[in-house]
Design an enzyme around this catalytic site. Structure first.
Site, PDB file in Angstrom:
ATOM      1  N   HIS A  30      42.604 -11.300 162.572  1.00 48.22           N
ATOM      2  CA  HIS A  30      41.630 -11.839 162.097  1.00 48.22           C
ATOM      3  C   HIS A  30      41.111 -13.056 163.270  1.00 48.22           C
ATOM      4  O   HIS A  30      39.911 -13.145 163.571  1.00 48.22           O
ATOM      5  CB  HIS A  30      41.824 -12.644 160.980  1.00 48.22           C
ATOM      6  CG  HIS A  30      42.331 -11.785 159.936  1.00 48.22           C
ATOM      7  ND1 HIS A  30      43.683 -12.039 159.208  1.00 48.22           N
ATOM      8  CD2 HIS A  30      41.704 -10.942 159.176  1.00 48.22           C
ATOM      9  CE1 HIS A  30      43.479 -11.277 158.096  1.00 48.22           C
ATOM     10  NE2 HIS A  30      42.536 -10.441 158.147  1.00 48.22           N
ATOM     11  N   LYS A  54      43.505 -10.035 143.028  1.00 52.86           N
ATOM     12  CA  LYS A  54      44.455  -9.613 143.910  1.00 52.86           C
ATOM     13  C   LYS A  54      45.657 -10.673 143.835  1.00 52.86           C
ATOM     14  O   LYS A  54      45.530 -11.869 143.886  1.00 52.86           O
ATOM     15  CB  LYS A  54      43.777  -9.733 145.454  1.00 52.86           C
ATOM     16  CG  LYS A  54      43.485  -8.416 146.029  1.00 52.86           C
ATOM     17  CD  LYS A  54      43.051  -8.574 147.433  1.00 52.86           C
ATOM     18  CE  LYS A  54      42.517  -7.306 148.147  1.00 52.86           C
ATOM     19  NZ  LYS A  54      42.317  -7.527 149.380  1.00 52.86           N
ATOM     20  N   ARG A 103      39.510  -1.723 162.375  1.00 48.19           N
ATOM     21  CA  ARG A 103      40.931  -1.063 162.902  1.00 48.19           C
ATOM     22  C   ARG A 103      40.958   0.348 163.085  1.00 48.19           C
ATOM     23  O   ARG A 103      41.190   0.769 164.292  1.00 48.19           O
ATOM     24  CB  ARG A 103      42.112  -1.880 161.933  1.00 48.19           C
ATOM     25  CG  ARG A 103      42.418  -3.018 162.232  1.00 48.19           C
ATOM     26  CD  ARG A 103      43.314  -3.391 161.122  1.00 48.19           C
ATOM     27  NE  ARG A 103      42.482  -3.455 159.627  1.00 48.19           N
ATOM     28  CZ  ARG A 103      43.060  -4.004 158.558  1.00 48.19           C
ATOM     29  NH1 ARG A 103      44.259  -4.682 158.687  1.00 48.19           N
ATOM     30  NH2 ARG A 103      42.205  -3.845 157.711  1.00 48.19           N
ATOM     31  N   SER A 141      47.557  -7.718 157.127  1.00 47.80           N
ATOM     32  CA  SER A 141      48.284  -9.130 156.366  1.00 47.80           C
ATOM     33  C   SER A 141      49.254  -8.207 155.493  1.00 47.80           C
ATOM     34  O   SER A 141      50.324  -8.965 155.480  1.00 47.80           O
ATOM     35  CB  SER A 141      47.335  -9.750 155.429  1.00 47.80           C
ATOM     36  OG  SER A 141      46.363 -10.342 156.185  1.00 47.80           O
TER      37      SER A 141
HETATM   38  P1  ADP Z   1      40.203  -7.667 152.830  1.00 46.83           P
HETATM   39  O1  ADP Z   1      41.074  -8.481 151.655  1.00 46.83           O
HETATM   40  O2  ADP Z   1      38.732  -7.538 152.802  1.00 46.83           O
HETATM   41  O3  ADP Z   1      40.769  -6.536 153.196  1.00 46.83           O
HETATM   42  P2  ADP Z   1      40.954  -9.057 155.121  1.00 46.83           P
HETATM   43  O4  ADP Z   1      41.495 -10.422 155.317  1.00 46.83           O
HETATM   44  O5  ADP Z   1      42.435  -8.182 155.074  1.00 46.83           O
HETATM   45  O6  ADP Z   1      40.265  -8.990 153.946  1.00 46.83           O
HETATM   46  O7  ADP Z   1      40.315  -8.785 156.309  1.00 46.83           O
HETATM   47  C1  ADP Z   1      38.986  -9.231 156.572  1.00 46.83           C
HETATM   48  C2  ADP Z   1      38.527  -8.522 157.685  1.00 46.83           C
HETATM   49  O8  ADP Z   1      39.154  -8.551 158.743  1.00 46.83           O
HETATM   50  C3  ADP Z   1      38.148  -6.981 157.218  1.00 46.83           C
HETATM   51  O9  ADP Z   1      36.768  -6.807 158.034  1.00 46.83           O
HETATM   52  C4  ADP Z   1      39.453  -6.189 158.179  1.00 46.83           C
HETATM   53  O10 ADP Z   1      38.717  -5.000 158.425  1.00 46.83           O
HETATM   54  C5  ADP Z   1      39.413  -7.120 159.294  1.00 46.83           C
HETATM   55  N1  ADP Z   1      40.533  -7.187 159.824  1.00 46.83           N
HETATM   56  C6  ADP Z   1      41.870  -7.408 159.315  1.00 46.83           C
HETATM   57  N2  ADP Z   1      42.862  -7.140 160.350  1.00 46.83           N
HETATM   58  C7  ADP Z   1      42.463  -6.890 161.356  1.00 46.83           C
HETATM   59  C8  ADP Z   1      42.785  -6.630 162.761  1.00 46.83           C
HETATM   60  N3  ADP Z   1      44.132  -6.657 163.081  1.00 46.83           N
HETATM   61  N4  ADP Z   1      41.930  -6.527 163.592  1.00 46.83           N
HETATM   62  C9  ADP Z   1      40.449  -6.444 163.393  1.00 46.83           C
HETATM   63  N5  ADP Z   1      40.018  -6.735 162.224  1.00 46.83           N
HETATM   64  C10 ADP Z   1      40.737  -6.869 161.226  1.00 46.83           C
END
Ligand code: ADP
Length: 177
Positions: A30, A54, A103, A141
């Site tokens: 992130h 969630k 990703r 996460s």
């Molecule tokens: P969600 O609950 O929508 O899955 P996340 O917090 O996991 O939310 O992710 C928010 C955004 O960050 C999404 O666009 C996700 O694809 C992106 N994201 C999460 N982890 C990574 C990573 N390791 N590299 C790039 N983008 C990421």
């Protein structure tokens, strides 16, 4: 005679991007998306979703606090919460773009659906995708929590401020079970 004077030009509006997610917890994946987003936008608003459906490890306040700690050095990054329709929130803060990270192929289908739906709802707001960094493309996460709960070292894939809280929370959970 009229001469062009830079001082008479109206100020360009701030380009604000909204980066929504659960951030339970914030990972280095992130963080890189936000930092790279900042090279394109004047302001990036990290918006932690108040998604009651969630089940999360950290409360919304904890997730916001961790993210604020991590981004405290950059006044062009704000951390807020939101609920309701994403595009409504984007409009309310003057964001013209939604920032998302991609990703793998697995992300594509969901992200494509979301971007298309948001485009239908708000054609004036663009979704901007950044490809995940080579160093963090495998980080999520969910996986970070799973590996850490089994005793694996995740210190290189989450910010230090998150790591300490993650270890403490998992230890507390273990003690309670
Ligand atoms: P969600 O609950 O929508 O899955 P996340 O917090 O996991 O939310 O992710 C928010 C955004 O960050 C999404 O666009 C996700 O694809 C992106 N994201 C999460 N982890 C990574 C990573 N390791 N590299 C790039 N983008 C990421």
């Amino acid at each position: 005679m009229l001469t062009a004077s830079p001082s008479l030009r109206p100020e360009a509006p701030l380009r604000i991007a909204l980066y929504p997610g659960s951030f339970d917890p914030l990972t280095r994946g992130h963080v890189t998306i936000v930092q790279r987003g900042r090279r394109i936008f004047d302001e990036v608003v990290v918006a932690v979703a108040r998604n009651v459906s969630k089940k999360s490890l950290f409360t919304i306040d904890e997730r916001v606090e961790m993210a604020r700690d991590v981004f405290a050095h950059d006044s062009g990054i704000r951390v807020e919460t939101f609920d309701g329709l994403l595009v409504d929130y984007a409009r309310s803060i003057g964001a013209t773009a939604l920032l998302r990270g991609l990703r793998a192929v697995a992300d594509f289908e969901y992200e494509n659906q979301m971007a298309s739906m948001n485009h239908m709802l708000a054609p004036d707001i663009e979704t901007v995708f950044l490809m995940a960094d080579a160093n963090t493309f495998f980080v999520s996460s969910r996986l970070v929590k799973e590996v850490a709960s089994l005793g694996g070292d995740v210190s290189t894939v989450v910010p230090a401020a998150v790591h300490d809280r993650l270890i403490a929370r998992l230890a507390k959970q273990k003690g309670e079970s």
